[in-house]
Design an enzyme around this catalytic site. Structure first.
Site, PDB file in Angstrom:
ATOM      1  N   GLY A   1      -5.601   5.171  11.156  1.00 12.46           N
ATOM      2  CA  GLY A   1      -4.183   5.281  11.466  1.00 12.46           C
ATOM      3  C   GLY A   1      -3.406   4.244  10.681  1.00 12.46           C
ATOM      4  O   GLY A   1      -3.681   3.044  10.792  1.00 12.46           O
ATOM      5  N   HIS A   2      -2.464   4.696   9.868  1.00  9.83           N
ATOM      6  CA  HIS A   2      -1.631   3.791   9.084  1.00  9.83           C
ATOM      7  C   HIS A   2      -0.202   3.832   9.615  1.00  9.83           C
ATOM      8  O   HIS A   2       0.420   4.895   9.644  1.00  9.83           O
ATOM      9  CB  HIS A   2      -1.664   4.188   7.604  1.00  9.83           C
ATOM     10  CG  HIS A   2      -2.988   3.940   6.960  1.00  9.83           C
ATOM     11  ND1 HIS A   2      -3.300   4.346   5.682  1.00  9.83           N
ATOM     12  CD2 HIS A   2      -4.099   3.308   7.413  1.00  9.83           C
ATOM     13  CE1 HIS A   2      -4.532   3.977   5.390  1.00  9.83           C
ATOM     14  NE2 HIS A   2      -5.031   3.350   6.425  1.00  9.83           N
TER      15      HIS A   2
ATOM     16  N   LYS B   1      -2.542  -1.952   6.063  1.00  7.74           N
ATOM     17  CA  LYS B   1      -2.546  -1.327   4.731  1.00  7.74           C
ATOM     18  C   LYS B   1      -1.450  -0.282   4.589  1.00  7.74           C
ATOM     19  O   LYS B   1      -0.909  -0.089   3.511  1.00  7.74           O
ATOM     20  CB  LYS B   1      -3.914  -0.686   4.464  1.00  7.74           C
ATOM     21  CG  LYS B   1      -5.070  -1.654   4.412  1.00  7.74           C
ATOM     22  CD  LYS B   1      -6.376  -0.965   4.096  1.00  7.74           C
ATOM     23  CE  LYS B   1      -6.802   0.034   5.155  1.00  7.74           C
ATOM     24  NZ  LYS B   1      -7.065  -0.588   6.471  1.00  7.74           N
TER      25      LYS B   1
ATOM     26  N   ASP C   1      -7.269  -2.016  10.235  1.00  5.92           N
ATOM     27  CA  ASP C   1      -6.048  -2.383  10.968  1.00  5.92           C
ATOM     28  C   ASP C   1      -5.354  -3.619  10.384  1.00  5.92           C
ATOM     29  O   ASP C   1      -4.664  -4.350  11.090  1.00  5.92           O
ATOM     30  CB  ASP C   1      -6.358  -2.626  12.462  1.00  5.92           C
ATOM     31  CG  ASP C   1      -7.166  -1.499  13.065  1.00  5.92           C
ATOM     32  OD1 ASP C   1      -6.733  -0.343  12.941  1.00  5.92           O
ATOM     33  OD2 ASP C   1      -8.237  -1.768  13.646  1.00  5.92           O
TER      34      ASP C   1
ATOM     35  N   GLN D   1      -9.868   2.594   6.784  1.00 10.61           N
ATOM     36  CA  GLN D   1     -10.836   1.674   7.366  1.00 10.61           C
ATOM     37  C   GLN D   1     -10.840   0.376   6.538  1.00 10.61           C
ATOM     38  O   GLN D   1      -9.793  -0.076   6.130  1.00 10.61           O
ATOM     39  CB  GLN D   1     -12.241   2.296   7.452  1.00 10.61           C
ATOM     40  CG  GLN D   1     -12.366   3.365   8.527  1.00 10.61           C
ATOM     41  CD  GLN D   1     -11.903   4.732   8.050  1.00 10.61           C
ATOM     42  OE1 GLN D   1     -12.164   5.137   6.929  1.00 10.61           O
ATOM     43  NE2 GLN D   1     -11.212   5.460   8.904  1.00 10.61           N
TER      44      GLN D   1
END
Length: 437
Positions: free
Chosen positions: A40-41, A16, A13, A223
């Site tokens: 989740g990006h 990225k 988180d 991650q």
């Protein structure tokens, strides 16, 4: 032509997705090398918000070829939903491709993920219940099903049938849960294969071709370092190699093919789920303020993230393992209204000060040794030049650089794509010579 790797240095988180999107403009390929839809990006462009789970963060640019790499595990239902959502938002999805060697997340993996967490009770890991861990378990056990198996319906049929029978034994005898039916899953996944068939490629050949043609490649991790299966805060980790070393394993590229390693860190720390967190905030008002301003809720699970001060002991360890060349710091704007900011510079363990990250961190009582900084109490989200930042903000950034002996090449001051400050412009444009962001 340099190839660049983007990796998170904390517990995920770090932003990225935004950074990958920002740097993708000057890339021909963006390749995800590990993980699944448990990540989740988030990308913020003007009034549009894109949350990506499986698709590489370069997808917003139509000229970028996005590859879901061999090291990933793919839930086809989730992927189709993600593609459909992007298309509805006007994004060109024709350049998204899937490695034939990647493994498939099956419905029984998702059930196993959920049942195992229930079984563990108070000792649960805190997974996303997306089936990622069980899919990697099957991969390592050599009973996994790969994308290429969908090309051979008879082989897929037998592999799936054997897996369902085996999993049903586990469901019934260990977890005391209902068994599942094989045939509906077979039909469902053969239908997914028809929908996605034109996206399946030999990604290893494609990526090696790109290298030989001097294409610009950006490798994107999911991650982060402290969730790595080998070097993270085990057992509260993910089930893949999220370090820069995972690029070679997850794409088939040799180490000699990698040039620059960009490590992304927040200006503070967060983590989702259980596990050690030395710098975690205990001041509930401060925690609430940071979580609210930083929107610290999981992109995948929507769970509130645990928040804490920046941990330079852990960050130094992450940079060492990943061979980081350059740092990128995000969300420094979130700290703008604080009067006092702290950074952990050492751990005190059993009365002894140490600055190395211990492998048994989860078994130790750790007291943090702090370096304190005055806040800058000023909105910085509109600033474009490093020199224009408040002096107290620059003091904070410069201390991090000096401690880690690395340059912070890019500073994110907001969630929007172009809310960034390039600190070392000559160096940045040397790495990205045609960059015109």
């Amino acid at each position: 032509m340099p190839s660049n790797v983007i990796v998170g240095l904390q517990w995920g988180d770090e932003g990225k997705g935004k950074i990958t999107d920002f740097l993708s403009k000057n890339s021909d390929y963006v390749v995800r090398y590990q993980g699944g839809n448990n990540s989740g990006h988030s990308i913020h462009i003007k009034n549009n918000y894109f949350i990506l789970h499986l698709i590489p963060s370069g997808v917003i640019y139509p000229h970028v070829k996005c590859i879901i790499g061999p090291g990933m595990v793919i839930d086809p239902k989730s992927l189709i939903k993600e593609l459909t959502n992007l298309k509805s938002m006007g994004i060109n999805i024709n350049n998204v491709f899937i490695s034939k060697r990647s493994h498939i997340v099956m419905p029984y993996h998702i059930l196993l993920d959920k049942y195992k967490e229930e079984y563990l009770g108070k000792n649960f890991i805190g997974t996303t219940h997306k089936g990622i861990g069980p899919a990697y378990e099957d991969k390592i056990s050599r009973i996994g099903i790969r994308i290429l198996d969908l090309f051979y319906p008879d082989i897929f049929y037998e592999k799936l049938k054997n897996n369902v029978e085996f999993k049903n034994t586990i469901f019934k005898k260990i977890y005391k849960k209902p068994i599942i039916s094989f045939k509906p899953i077979y039909k469902e996944y053969m239908n997914y294969a028809k929908i996605l068939y034109h996206r399946f490629i030999d990604a290893v050949n494609e990526i090696h071709y790109a290298f030989h043609e001097n294409k610009k490649i950006l490798f994107e991790g999911a991650q982060a370092m402290l969730l790595d299966i080998d070097y993270g805060t085990y057992p509260f980790v993910t089930t893949s190699s999220s370090t820069t070393g995972g690029v070679c394993v997850g794409t088939g590229i040799p180490p000699i093919g990698l040039d620059n390693f960009f490590g992304v860190t927040k200006s503070y720390c967060t983590r989702v789920g259980n596990g050690p967190f030395p710098t975690e905030m205990v001041n509930h008002k401060l925690l609430h303020d940071i979580r609210s301003k930083g929107n610290e809720y999981g992109s995948t699970t929507k769970r509130p993230r645990r928040c804490g001060w920046l941990d330079l002991v852990a960050l130094k360890y992450s940079c060492r393992i990943n061979g980081i060349n350059y740092l990128i710091i995000t969300k420094i704007d979130v700290l703008s209204e604080l009067t006092l900011i702290k950074i952990c510079v050492k751990y005190n363990i059993n009365g002894k000060n140490v600055d190395d990250f211990p492998p048994d961190i989860g078994n130790k009582k750790i007291n943090c040794i702090w370096k304190k900084f005055k806040g800058w109490n000023q909105n910085i989200s509109h600033i474009k030049e490093y020199e224009m930042l408040p002096i107290n903000c620059k003091n904070y950034i410069n201390f991090i650089e000096k401690y880690l002996k690395l340059k912070i090449i890019l500073i994110s001051i907001g969630s929007e794509r172009n809310q960034n400050i390039i600190k070392y412009k000559r160096l940045f444009y040397k790495i990205f010579p045609s960059e015109k962001i």
